[in-house]
Design a protein around this motif. Structure first.
Motif, PDB file in Angstrom:
ATOM      1  N   SER A 343       0.832  -1.212   0.000  1.00 46.09           N
ATOM      2  CA  SER A 343       0.000   0.000   0.000  1.00 46.09           C
ATOM      3  C   SER A 343       0.862   1.256   0.000  1.00 46.09           C
ATOM      4  O   SER A 343       0.566   2.233  -0.706  1.00 46.09           O
ATOM      5  N   HIS A 344       1.945   1.247   0.778  1.00 45.82           N
ATOM      6  CA  HIS A 344       2.854   2.401   0.758  1.00 45.82           C
ATOM      7  C   HIS A 344       3.486   2.577  -0.619  1.00 45.82           C
ATOM      8  O   HIS A 344       3.636   3.713  -1.105  1.00 45.82           O
ATOM      9  N   ASP A 345       3.859   1.470  -1.260  1.00 42.32           N
ATOM     10  CA  ASP A 345       4.456   1.550  -2.583  1.00 42.32           C
ATOM     11  C   ASP A 345       3.468   2.111  -3.602  1.00 42.32           C
ATOM     12  O   ASP A 345       3.819   2.963  -4.436  1.00 42.32           O
ATOM     13  N   ARG A 346       2.216   1.674  -3.547  1.00 49.84           N
ATOM     14  CA  ARG A 346       1.201   2.206  -4.444  1.00 49.84           C
ATOM     15  C   ARG A 346       0.953   3.689  -4.175  1.00 49.84           C
ATOM     16  O   ARG A 346       0.702   4.467  -5.102  1.00 49.84           O
ATOM     17  N   ALA A 347       1.032   4.085  -2.910  1.00 45.87           N
ATOM     18  CA  ALA A 347       0.784   5.488  -2.559  1.00 45.87           C
ATOM     19  C   ALA A 347       1.817   6.412  -3.200  1.00 45.87           C
ATOM     20  O   ALA A 347       1.469   7.430  -3.812  1.00 45.87           O
ATOM     21  N   VAL A 348       3.108   6.054  -3.084  1.00 48.66           N
ATOM     22  CA  VAL A 348       4.140   6.943  -3.627  1.00 48.66           C
ATOM     23  C   VAL A 348       4.187   6.868  -5.151  1.00 48.66           C
ATOM     24  O   VAL A 348       4.623   7.821  -5.804  1.00 48.66           O
ATOM     25  N   ARG A 349       3.734   5.777  -5.738  1.00 46.24           N
ATOM     26  CA  ARG A 349       3.690   5.715  -7.196  1.00 46.24           C
ATOM     27  C   ARG A 349       2.547   6.570  -7.743  1.00 46.24           C
ATOM     28  O   ARG A 349       2.664   7.143  -8.835  1.00 46.24           O
ATOM     29  N   ASN A 350       1.458   6.677  -6.999  1.00 45.42           N
ATOM     30  CA  ASN A 350       0.346   7.512  -7.438  1.00 45.42           C
ATOM     31  C   ASN A 350       0.608   8.986  -7.171  1.00 45.42           C
ATOM     32  O   ASN A 350       0.246   9.841  -7.982  1.00 45.42           O
ATOM     33  N   CYS A 351       1.193   9.311  -6.038  1.00 48.94           N
ATOM     34  CA  CYS A 351       1.422  10.711  -5.635  1.00 48.94           C
ATOM     35  C   CYS A 351       2.899  10.918  -5.309  1.00 48.94           C
ATOM     36  O   CYS A 351       3.249  11.153  -4.141  1.00 48.94           O
ATOM     37  N   PRO A 352       3.779  10.829  -6.291  1.00 46.93           N
ATOM     38  CA  PRO A 352       5.209  10.915  -5.987  1.00 46.93           C
ATOM     39  C   PRO A 352       5.644  12.287  -5.493  1.00 46.93           C
ATOM     40  O   PRO A 352       6.717  12.414  -4.915  1.00 46.93           O
ATOM     41  N   TRP A 353       4.841  13.323  -5.713  1.00 47.12           N
ATOM     42  CA  TRP A 353       5.227  14.675  -5.315  1.00 47.12           C
ATOM     43  C   TRP A 353       4.973  14.947  -3.829  1.00 47.12           C
ATOM     44  O   TRP A 353       5.333  16.009  -3.328  1.00 47.12           O
TER      45      TRP A 353
END
Length: 958
Positions: A343-353
């Motif tokens: 889930s953390h990996d998906r979060a930063v891939r969706n909102c990398p900024w």
């Protein structure tokens, strides 16, 4: 089922062959007629292909420059799929998948293309791997169904049936609780088992063997179990499933199943209103999903909380706050390693900024024991994510340095560290050095600031060296570097250094630090001096005490001298301003007397000339009250239409004023020069000033001068706010001046009236502000907008003047919840091409900046940034001064007649003052005096800017 599939394929092949034969016959018949048309079509198609190829190359070049351009990836994939460039299409999809989670539509298109291309059994594993990647991006029932259907085609392979059941079970775990779409997965699983049941049933009339009967019973039990499991879960239309189970089961529905079904049905009824709200809501449905999530969290069912979070994120994958809430819930409640980290990996891939998501990801990796190489890789990705603020880089570096510090075992001291711990310590020091270089080079180059003005990273490094490594020499070197970066003038920085020396150093270096602090501190020198004296009382000798007293006294005396000089300078400037004001007043009085002394005009014209001179002196938009002449009484002025007591400061900076001296104000609609009876004299305020209540009044400005009967119009306009006691328009010789006072019977009406601020009246925005006497409340501020950095709000420039709020909301709503939009206009209500858009939170505003900056709207390129308005002029603060021209009315800046279209004065030469010094003094700059001029002229030559309060005092002098 495999046989059925072969039959369908054979039938399709026969239909294609027949269609091919028909096409050949048609082409033979039309061969002679359609040669030219076919050539034209070939030419058109070739031109389209060239255009598409050029666009494909352009998109590929753009992605080579900025690989994180999401829309560019989507456009490239669409073009390649349209052109049938399968190898390039596959490569483009793989690149996008590495950077971003793909949406349901993109995955389904990709999977279907790969399924058609991969017909050989040996290549099925590649498709399985692609499905495994797809189901990790989002919780999507359609992808799981496609995965299960594809796996059914491989039942003939070894272990094929077990693989199908495994995929179905995983699908039920992932999406089986989906309130609206979960039932489709259950039904597909039951249909598959029913198909298997049909294959194990013995032929009619035959007696099954023992093995056949056991196999049949086992299959029936599987279907019973699926029904029971589904009926225990709250799903939409579950009553139809219950009826189907009753019809299918020979033994009926057991009481246990019925009891569980009723419980699930009851729970479904509770959730049904939330589901119905989601169905009718417009995207992005953030508020509706948040309400649903709050409800499920109160119910405390982890599986249902997870599924509603996943549903919300599938529709709002670019909302950092939603990801932050979901990952926080997983970190604190479920704590399942694979689920949390994915889930953390998906979060930063969706909102990398979003820096906060990367920071939480690093903490989660450390919390679940990830290896050092993995954490370092994630940190390097964070540095390349493209944060929008310099402070974000400081925070991510601090998180990584904290992790590296926790890796080092300091329990035995630096001298006894093991080889591994010593290596980790050197890595920590190298990371600190790299962070400082990174902030100095990369961050300052990009943002023109380091983001760390207080040098917090260096402070932490110094504390680690002093506390854990017992290396005070290194700590002192770091603090010397901190002080050289502009921090030596701040008392709090010196006290931090002193506390470090006090805790881990010695008294000698403490004394040196305090002596340097006394010498360098400029913000709070008294406090630093007090700390030094307290230290010497505890630690020092008599000589140390004497040196400290001498040092502090010398420093404080110097500070007091500097402050006295500043005070004296300000007082001198104030006196000069007063002298200049008096000089200007006398010059204007002389000029007016000279004009009145001119002869040769008719009596009627003389009266008009006097009125005209009065109007020209103050200008068409005058903001100052006229001075009172000797012999004029308050009663006469009240009868003339403006009270001398009424001087109210407002947002627009206007003051109440009375009518010209010697004239009575004419009522609205009266002709100029018409005699008005004393009984019909129109008044602008109450006869008794005690009846006026500022706390029950509002000040109205920026109204049209041509408004008919403003008292009646404004009373009708403000009646919905509450009972109106009086409306006091302000008039001049020419008529209505565009502002007035509205007094209500109660204070509650004022709050409602203030809500009408900026409402359009006759094509102009009406300004509504509190009625406050600035003479009594000089610090009162009425500017309604913030002047600080507003991270939740964006500033848009370059808008077309025809842009409306609705168009701007349509442009911005895809980036988050738009709470407010303000189009900036001038006083006449015309747009300036600027706007402020307020979002629900900082993350949405940051996303909007990234998405909207540089976009084109109606052939206008927009510039978008986080709102950081320039600070308002603080001219109302005591001691503030600025040039007189900045505060003077327009007529005083451009001359006695204002700024005409031709810049030519139409006043006869006989009425002009011929001395240039008076003319220039009127504009606020007098010439330097010559040898024969008076001392007053010399003082005027040294004029300096007036403060707001001094300028007001000058105007109010009798």
């Amino acid at each position: 089922m495999a046989a059925t599939g072969d039959a369908e394929e054979t039938q399709l092949q026969e239909m294609e062959e027949e269609a091919g034969m028909e096409n050949e016959m048609d082409s033979d018949e039309e061969e002679g007629l359609g040669i030219e048309n076919s050539d034209d079509e070939i030419d058109d198609s070739s031109e389209d292909e060239k255009e598409n190829e050029a666009e494909i190359q352009r998109l590929e070049e753009q992605l080579s420059i900025n690989a994180f351009d999401y829309n560019c990836h989507v456009d490239l994939i669409k073009l390649l799929r349209q052109e049938g460039e399968l190898p390039r299409l596959r490569k483009a999809r793989q690149k996008m998948s590495e950077l971003f989670p793909l949406t349901e539509e993109i995955w389904l298109d990709w999977l279907k293309d790969e399924i058609h291309l991969t017909e050989e059994e040996a290549n099925r594993e590649k498709v399985y791997e692609l499905f495994e990647t797809a189901v990790k991006d989002y919780i999507c029932p359609e992808i799981w169904l496609e995965y299960a259907q594809y796996s059914i085609g491989g039942m003939g392979l070894p272990g094929g049936m077990e693989k199908v059941r495994s995929i179905f079970e995983r699908a039920l775990t992932a999406v089986g609780l989906h309130m609206t779409k979960g039932a489709t997965v259950w039904e597909a699983y039951r249909e598959f088992e029913n198909a298997i049941l049909a294959t194990v049933q013995p032929p009619p009339g035959s007696v099954p063997t023992r093995e056949q009967q056991e196999l049949l019973n086992a299959q029936l039990e599987r279907i019973h179990t699926l029904f029971r499991r589904q009926l225990s879960i709250p799903l939409m239309d579950m009553d139809g499933t219950y009826a189907e189970y009753e019809e299918w089961s020979d033994q009926g529905v057991s009481d246990t199943v019925s009891q569980k079904y009723k419980g699930a049905l009851k729970q479904m009824e509770k959730s049904k209103p939330y589901e119905e709200t989601l169905m009718i809501a417009e995207p992005p449905k953030l508020a509706e999903y948040q309400t649903y999530i709050d409800y499920e969290q109160k119910e405390s069912d982890p599986a249902r909380i997870q599924i509603i979070f996943e549903r919300a994120l599938s529709e709002n994958c670019l909302v950092p706050d939603m990801w932050a809430k979901y990952t926080k819930y997983l970190d604190r409640q479920l704590k399942i390693k694979d689920l949390v980290l994915s889930s953390h990996d998906r979060a930063v891939r969706n909102c990398p900024w979003t820096m906060g998501l990367w920071k939480n990801y690093l903490l989660a990796l450390e919390r679940h024991g990830a290896d050092h190489h993995t954490i370092s890789d994630v940190f390097e990705k964070a540095l390349n994510a493209g944060f929008i603020q310099a402070t974000d880089y400081v925070n991510i570096w601090e998180a990584y340095l904290d992790y590296l510090r926790r890796r080092v075992d300091f329990s035995k001291g630096e001298s006894t560290l093991t080889l591994e711990s010593s290596r980790e310590l050197e890595e920590l020091r190298a990371a600190f050095t790299r962070s400082l270089d990174y902030m100095k080079q990369d961050v300052e180059e990009r943002f023109s600031e380091s983001g760390d003005p207080s040098c917090t990273i260096m402070q932490v490094w110094a504390k680690i060296e002093a506390l854990h490594c017992k290396n005070m020499q290194k700590a002192r070197e770091l603090w010397d570097s901190i002080m050289t970066k502009g921090n030596a003038k701040f008392a709090n920085m010196w006290l931090e250094y002193y506390n470090l020396e006090r805790s881990y150093g010695d008294a000698l270096h403490c004394r040196k630090a305090l002596h340097r602090a006394v010498q360098c501190t400029s913000d709070y020198p008294e406090h630093v001096c007090e700390v030094l004296l307290t230290f010497e009382r505890v630690e020092g000798s008599l000589e140390d005490w004497d040196a400290a007293v001498q040092k502090t006294e010398t420093r404080l005396n110097r500070v007091n001298e500097q402050r006295s000089k500043v005070t004296a300078k300000e007082a001198h400037v104030a006196r000069q301003e007063e002298e200049k004001t008096e000089q200007r007043r006398r010059a204007k009085a002389d000029k007016k007397n000279q004009k009145k002394g001119q002869k040769g005009s008719r009596p009627g014209d003389k009266r008009k000339a006097e009125d005209k001179d009065y109007e020209d002196e103050w200008g068409e938009e005058s903001e100052q009250p006229p001075k009172r002449h000797r012999g004029e009484s308050d009663q006469g002025f009240r009868g003339g239409g403006g009270g001398a007591e009424e001087f109210m400061g407002t947002e627009s900076g206007l003051f109440g004023r009375r009518a010209p001296p010697g004239r009575r104000q004419e009522p609205p609609g009266a002709k100029r020069g018409q005699q008005v009876a004393p009984a019909t004299v129109w008044k602008t305020q109450e006869d008794d000033p005690e009846l006026r209540k500022d706390d029950c009044s509002v000040f109205i400005s920026n109204l049209a001068f041509t408004m008919d009967d403003p008292e009646k119009r404004l009373k009708k306009l403000f009646e919905p706010c509450g009972p109106v006691q009086s409306v006091r328009p302000v008039y001049a010789a020419k008529g209505f001046r565009g502002y007035c006072y509205v007094q209500f019977e109660g204070k509650a009406s004022v709050l409602e009236a203030l809500k009408m601020d900026r409402q359009e009246v006759e094509g102009r925005p009406m300004f509504v502000s509190p009625c406050v006497d600035k003479n009594k409340n000089p610090d009162f501020k009425v500017f309604k907008y913030n002047t600080n950095l507003e991270k939740h709000k964006i500033f848009i420039s370059g808008l077309p003047f025809s842009c409306t709020k609705e168009q701007l909301e349509e442009l911005c709503k895809d980036n988050g919840t738009v709470k407010d939009i303000r189009l900036v206009t001038n006083r006449s209500g015309k747009p300036k091409g600027l706007a402020y858009v307020e979002f629900g939170d900082e993350a949405q505003a940051s996303q909007a900046v990234l998405k909207l900056d540089g976009t084109v709207l109606q052939e206008h390129t927009l510039s978008v940034a986080i709102s950081n308005p320039p600070r308002r002029n603080t001219a109302d603060k005591p001691g503030f001064s600025r040039p007189v021209g900045a505060m003077m009315p327009r007529s005083m800046v451009y001359g006695s007649r204002g700024k005409g279209r031709t810049q030519l004065s139409l006043l006869p030469r006989s009425l002009h003052r011929q001395t240039g010094s008076e003319s220039k003094a009127e504009n606020g700059t007098a010439p330097k005096p010559t040898g024969g001029e008076s001392g007053d002229a010399g003082n005027e030559a040294q004029a300096k800017p007036l403060s707001n309060s001094d300028f007001a005092k000058m105007l109010f002098k009798k």
